[in-house]
Motif scaffolding. Sequence first.
Motif, mmCIF file in Angstrom:
data_model
loop_
_atom_site.group_PDB
_atom_site.id
_atom_site.type_symbol
_atom_site.label_atom_id
_atom_site.label_comp_id
_atom_site.label_asym_id
_atom_site.label_seq_id
_atom_site.Cartn_x
_atom_site.Cartn_y
_atom_site.Cartn_z
ATOM 1 N N TYR A 446 -6.409 56.150 33.689
ATOM 2 C CA TYR A 446 -7.790 55.024 33.710
ATOM 3 C C TYR A 446 -7.220 53.856 33.988
ATOM 4 C CZ TYR A 446 -11.642 52.219 32.609
ATOM 5 O OH TYR A 446 -12.436 51.117 32.690
ATOM 6 N N GLY A 447 -7.624 53.141 35.194
ATOM 7 C CA GLY A 447 -7.120 51.820 35.582
ATOM 8 C C GLY A 447 -7.443 51.608 36.916
ATOM 9 N N LYS A 448 -6.400 50.880 37.472
ATOM 10 C CA LYS A 448 -6.220 50.345 38.859
ATOM 11 C C LYS A 448 -5.370 51.013 39.485
ATOM 12 C CE LYS A 448 -5.204 46.249 41.818
ATOM 13 N NZ LYS A 448 -4.454 45.033 41.545
ATOM 14 N N PHE A 449 -5.872 51.953 40.685
ATOM 15 C CA PHE A 449 -4.917 52.719 41.396
ATOM 16 C C PHE A 449 -4.628 52.004 42.770
ATOM 17 C CE2 PHE A 449 -6.694 55.682 38.261
ATOM 18 C CZ PHE A 449 -5.607 56.536 38.205
ATOM 19 N N VAL A 450 -3.645 52.177 43.765
ATOM 20 C CA VAL A 450 -3.404 51.520 44.802
ATOM 21 C C VAL A 450 -3.107 52.543 45.578
ATOM 22 C CG1 VAL A 450 -2.225 49.817 45.982
ATOM 23 C CG2 VAL A 450 -2.967 49.449 43.901
ATOM 24 N N ASN A 451 -4.057 52.940 46.546
ATOM 25 C CA ASN A 451 -3.674 54.109 47.561
ATOM 26 C C ASN A 451 -3.699 53.737 49.084
ATOM 27 O OD1 ASN A 451 -4.024 56.042 45.606
ATOM 28 N ND2 ASN A 451 -6.125 56.014 45.550
ATOM 29 N N ASP A 452 -4.038 52.309 49.158
ATOM 30 C CA ASP A 452 -4.126 51.877 50.728
ATOM 31 C C ASP A 452 -2.907 51.095 50.943
ATOM 32 O OD1 ASP A 452 -4.720 50.543 52.944
ATOM 33 O OD2 ASP A 452 -6.461 49.455 52.174
ATOM 34 N N ASN A 453 -2.455 51.564 52.085
ATOM 35 C CA ASN A 453 -1.086 50.751 52.390
ATOM 36 C C ASN A 453 -0.969 49.518 52.650
ATOM 37 O OD1 ASN A 453 0.302 53.552 52.671
ATOM 38 N ND2 ASN A 453 -0.426 53.544 54.844
ATOM 39 N N SER A 454 -2.446 49.063 52.962
ATOM 40 C CA SER A 454 -2.327 47.553 52.879
ATOM 41 C C SER A 454 -2.290 46.812 51.636
ATOM 42 C CB SER A 454 -3.777 47.096 53.864
ATOM 43 O OG SER A 454 -4.733 47.479 52.907
ATOM 44 N N ARG A 455 -2.570 47.487 50.564
ATOM 45 C CA ARG A 455 -2.145 46.955 49.345
ATOM 46 C C ARG A 455 -1.327 47.257 48.492
ATOM 47 N NH1 ARG A 455 -7.652 48.797 46.511
ATOM 48 N NH2 ARG A 455 -6.938 47.677 45.084
ATOM 49 N N LYS A 456 -0.064 47.725 49.301
ATOM 50 C CA LYS A 456 0.910 48.496 48.640
ATOM 51 C C LYS A 456 1.830 47.288 47.670
ATOM 52 C CE LYS A 456 3.734 47.670 52.744
ATOM 53 N NZ LYS A 456 4.633 48.627 53.700
ATOM 54 N N ASN A 457 1.721 46.109 47.958
ATOM 55 C CA ASN A 457 2.342 45.110 47.254
ATOM 56 C C ASN A 457 1.524 44.909 45.778
ATOM 57 O OD1 ASN A 457 4.363 44.753 49.299
ATOM 58 N ND2 ASN A 457 3.032 43.164 50.171
ATOM 59 N N GLU A 458 0.450 45.403 45.554
ATOM 60 C CA GLU A 458 -0.254 45.170 44.308
ATOM 61 C C GLU A 458 0.048 46.225 43.234
ATOM 62 O OE1 GLU A 458 -4.509 45.138 44.639
ATOM 63 O OE2 GLU A 458 -4.488 44.178 46.618
ATOM 64 N N LYS A 459 0.210 45.833 41.925
ATOM 65 C CA LYS A 459 0.878 46.622 41.042
ATOM 66 C C LYS A 459 -0.223 47.695 40.373
ATOM 67 C CE LYS A 459 3.194 46.086 36.510
ATOM 68 N NZ LYS A 459 3.507 45.056 35.568
#
Length: 536
Positions: A446-459
Amino acid sequence: QASQEELKAAYRRLCMLYHPDKHRDPELKIQAERLFNLVHQAYEVLSDPQTRAIYDIYGRRGLEMEGWEVVERKRTPAEIREEFERLQREREERRLQQRTNPKGTISVGIDATDLFDRYDEEYEDVPGSSFPQIEINKMHISQSIEAPLTATDTAILSGNLSTQNGNGGGSINVALRRVTSAKGWGELEFGAGDLQGPLFGLKIFRNLTPRCFITTNCALQFSSRGVRPGLTTVLARNLDKNTMGYLQWRWGIQSAMNTSIVRDTKTSHFTLALQLGIPHSFMMVSYQHKFQDEDQTRVKGSLKAGFFGTIVEYGAERKISRHSILGATVSVGVPQGVSLKIKLNRASQTYFFPVHLTDQLLPSAVFYATVGPLVIYFAMHRLIIKPYLRAQKERELEKQRESTASDILQKKQEAEAAVRLMQESVRRIIEAEEARMGLIVVNAWYGKFVNDNSRKNEKVKVIDVTVPLQCLVKDSKLILTEASKAGLPGFYDPCVGEEKSLKVLYQFRGVLHQVMSADNEALRIPKQSHRIDADG
């Protein structure tokens, strides 16, 4: 919206989970006592209709209020809600007394015809004539404020200043509006200016039927030429849920009759108008498409033809920040030429910049008026607006994290304690589910997932919720309602202010399933659509 039976069932289940006598370890026993007391306090509040209504309205502060100055405890939930609504109305009235509702417009007209209509042969000997002359040839500033006097009376003060080619003037207006009933209101207006004499006006609005209303505006303009009366009447009717029809009659200096149909839906806005009058008669049709994106993008086009000529306009507008909308419109007409109109709406203020490019129909002017604003907008959006909004969002999130840090730390400690207390119950649930080939949660995050390549720098910021989710399984089913999952036993918010999701990998009847659910989205498992294709 939970029923008393649902509350009792949840209370019994959590009591069995957190009862201190079920845990022998001294540390777990202390944690169990604290969580058990919290569950008991919550049930005491929610099981009583009066305290539940108070908590729903006022929160914990209402329950802790000494002496109950706000409302008697013996009132029914309906009476408590009525009292709350009355207090809300009083607060709204006090807030109304302090609100001025300022509105303003600033318009700056720019003459850029020298960019396309050059007279080089006449001015070739004049110093500096090789550079195009761009001038500000007119300006207009208007501002108005409202001052609520009572719940039904409002005073309105407005003024404007205008200048064009070195000549200008201004005026000031004072109006008093009174709401006479739920069906109508009236307004008296007095104005004065340096170019025109005093103005007296009366405006009346009245609902004739639930679907029809009329507005009448009478005015007397005093000047050196005498008294010039004017009358404008508008009759409007709802033709259907999204369509309005208008009939307007204007008598006075510029007499005219106008009829129009306006259709406004969630995705489009359409207007068809016809006017017969002196000196202008015309027909106009316009269409606007509303994109359903977070930037509220709109594209529009219109055609207007009459005694003055023909004008074609097209443009777009887009939200660039929380309170700002930027728009640009290209106007091509005969004999008006080509113009570019830029408009910025910032809260209740409007900034308007009409740029006149040429008096002729030049393809080059149309091209630059269309492509230029697009190139400038996308460059500014990428280099200035987007980084600014990102930095602003980060500052707001950081501020929110700091203000909730202690509360989140407490929630985290309670969640970790709850997970430890759930271990034995979860072991029994898994054994029972395995015996019947039922629902077993293999992994859950549960939480924040980053699947978009444009947001790959996000943790990525997630927590493991496998144990608390398995603890919610009953009879090989897991049902979560439409509410934030951060409030579930064993959960907490790992990323305050950011979008969160729940990702579950589970096994049902020996087959793996997987699902991703938004934070406030309802979830029911198992489902056939969650099944992982073995061939894939």
